[in-house]
Design an enzyme around this catalytic site. Structure first.
Site, PDB file in Angstrom:
ATOM      1  N   ALA A 257       0.858  -1.025   0.055  1.00  0.00           N
ATOM      2  CA  ALA A 257       0.102  -0.035  -0.012  1.00  0.00           C
ATOM      3  C   ALA A 257       1.073   1.237   0.027  1.00  0.00           C
ATOM      4  CB  ALA A 257      -0.882  -0.178   1.241  1.00  0.00           C
ATOM      5  N   ASP A 258       0.504   2.264  -0.609  1.00  0.00           N
ATOM      6  CA  ASP A 258       1.035   3.612  -0.731  1.00  0.00           C
ATOM      7  C   ASP A 258       0.229   4.523   0.529  1.00  0.00           C
ATOM      8  OD1 ASP A 258       3.537   4.101  -2.888  1.00  0.00           O
ATOM      9  OD2 ASP A 258       2.177   2.229  -3.380  1.00  0.00           O
TER      10      ASP A 258
END
Length: 385
Positions: A257-258
């Site tokens: 995930a960013d």
């Protein structure tokens, strides 16, 4: 097993591996200034939310370390106010390199808090600068340990889920998207760390990974990492995910995930959303693995996550080694960039990320543990941040 690394340090020297040239050429680039770090992040010579936060923080620390050793000292060390006026624009500048990746914002905000704490405590400029140097280095050092923790949490959770569904928790097949291993972090990895953990504990049968166009982080980087670690693996192109789920037993999908919103909506590399939709159709657990620094509690849901759009030209180009191969005297394969589309297309849609709604996510794993949805169908992330 010896993992690859994205950043290496020696005394006052910071180097990154140029990920644009992998897997065919290993080129180390020295990062000597804040401007060079910004360019390396912006042009994706280094990528992966934890890795870019580490590079930004390390470069910031290097800049201040050199100033502290300089004789005579630079003017910005003459007073706390001068120091604040110097470093605040630097932190703001570094943040602009990849705004979707919340780890980078967390790192710059953490350093800003350290600066403010020193100002509030009445410390002199040198004391504050020394604290900033220490904190910047810790941003990178803390990453490896927490990656191992979340990999174990996520791996053990998946094993138990498979057992609950009637399986024995052995010979697991796991799909991942993009690259989330040691090249994307300071070491070990997040979602790819989960796969590595299953392999190390003898629970993995095979890892599957999508190419992840248009930058092909899967087929270039994840492929190289899995090969280096000698983990059994199979590459698929992005459009084969549905076919894979129809014809092969896949026990879980693990992605990085960013940025994770407060409700669990998750921004990750483009193509993650479609994998989650297909996983829901086939009732396959969909696991997001990311450090707590990726959770942005200030954002209510995914609609407020800024999505970076890359230059349209990038979606029309492919970089790779010439085939048949041509090798230079150093053993490096000759590479080329080729255009795969007609010139001057009227429209090109090229977002770097998409947002997977929380309703499609089965579990969110951080170094603090595993969050699953409650009876109301919502995530409570309080226990994992």
């Amino acid at each position: 097993m010896t993992a690859l690394t994205s950043i290496r340090l020696s005394e006052d020297k910071i180097e990154i591996i140029n990920q644009l040239l992998l897997p065919h050429t290993t080129e180390w680039l020295e990062i000597d200034t804040v401007e060079q770090a910004h360019d390396a992040i912006k042009t994706m010579k280094i990528r992966g939310a934890p890795a870019i936060a580490s590079l930004a923080a390390l470069t910031f620390s290097q800049h201040l370390s050199r100033a502290l050793r300089a004789a005579p000292p630079p003017a910005f060390l003459s007073s706390p106010t001068e120091l604040q006026g110097h470093v605040t624009p630097i932190l703001d500048f570094l943040y602009t390199s990849r705004p979707t990746a919340v780890n980078l914002g967390n790192a710059t905000r953490r350093l800003t808090r350290t600066l403010q704490a020193g100002l509030d405590a009445g410390k002199d400029a040198r004391e504050i600068a020394e604290a900033l140097v220490k904190d910047g280095k810790e941003v990178a050092e803390e990453d490896v340990g927490r990656n191992r923790e979340m990999a174990k949490w996520g791996g053990e959770w998946l094993i138990e889920e498979v057992k609950k569904a009637g399986g024995d928790g052995q010979n697991l097949n796991v799909l991942t998207v993009c690259n989330t291993g040691s090249l994307a972090t300071s070491g070990y990895g997040t979602a790819l760390g989960l796969i590595t953990y299953l392999h190390e504990t003898g629970k993995l049968d095979r890892a599957y990974y999508a190419q992840t166009a248009p930058y092909h982080q899967g087929s270039r980087l994840t492929a190289l990492e899995l090969k280096t670690l000698k983990i059994p693996s199979t590459m698929i192109v992005d459009t084969m995910i549905g076919s894979l789920f129809q014809h092969h037993k896949i026990h879980g999908i693990a992605v990085g995930a960013d940025r994770i919103a407060r409700n669990g909506d998750t921004a990750n590399k483009i193509g993650t959303y479609q994998a989650a939709v297909l996983a829901a159709r086939h009732k396959i657990p969909f696991i997001v693995v990311a450090p707590i620094t990726t959770v942005d509690v200030d954002i209510v849901d995914g609609s407020s996550i800024p999505i970076e759009h890359r230059p349209p030209l990038e979606a029309t180009l492919v970089r790779g080694a010439l085939y048949p191969p041509s090798v230079d005297a150093q053993g490096n394969k000759a590479q080329a960039v080729v255009q795969i589309t007609p010139d001057d297309l009227d429209g090109i849609y090229n977002p770097s990320f998409d947002v997977t709604p929380a309703e499609l996510i089965t579990a969110i794993v951080t170094e603090k543990g595993v969050a699953v949805k409650g009876g109301d169908g919502r995530f409570d992330l309080a226990g994992v941040v």
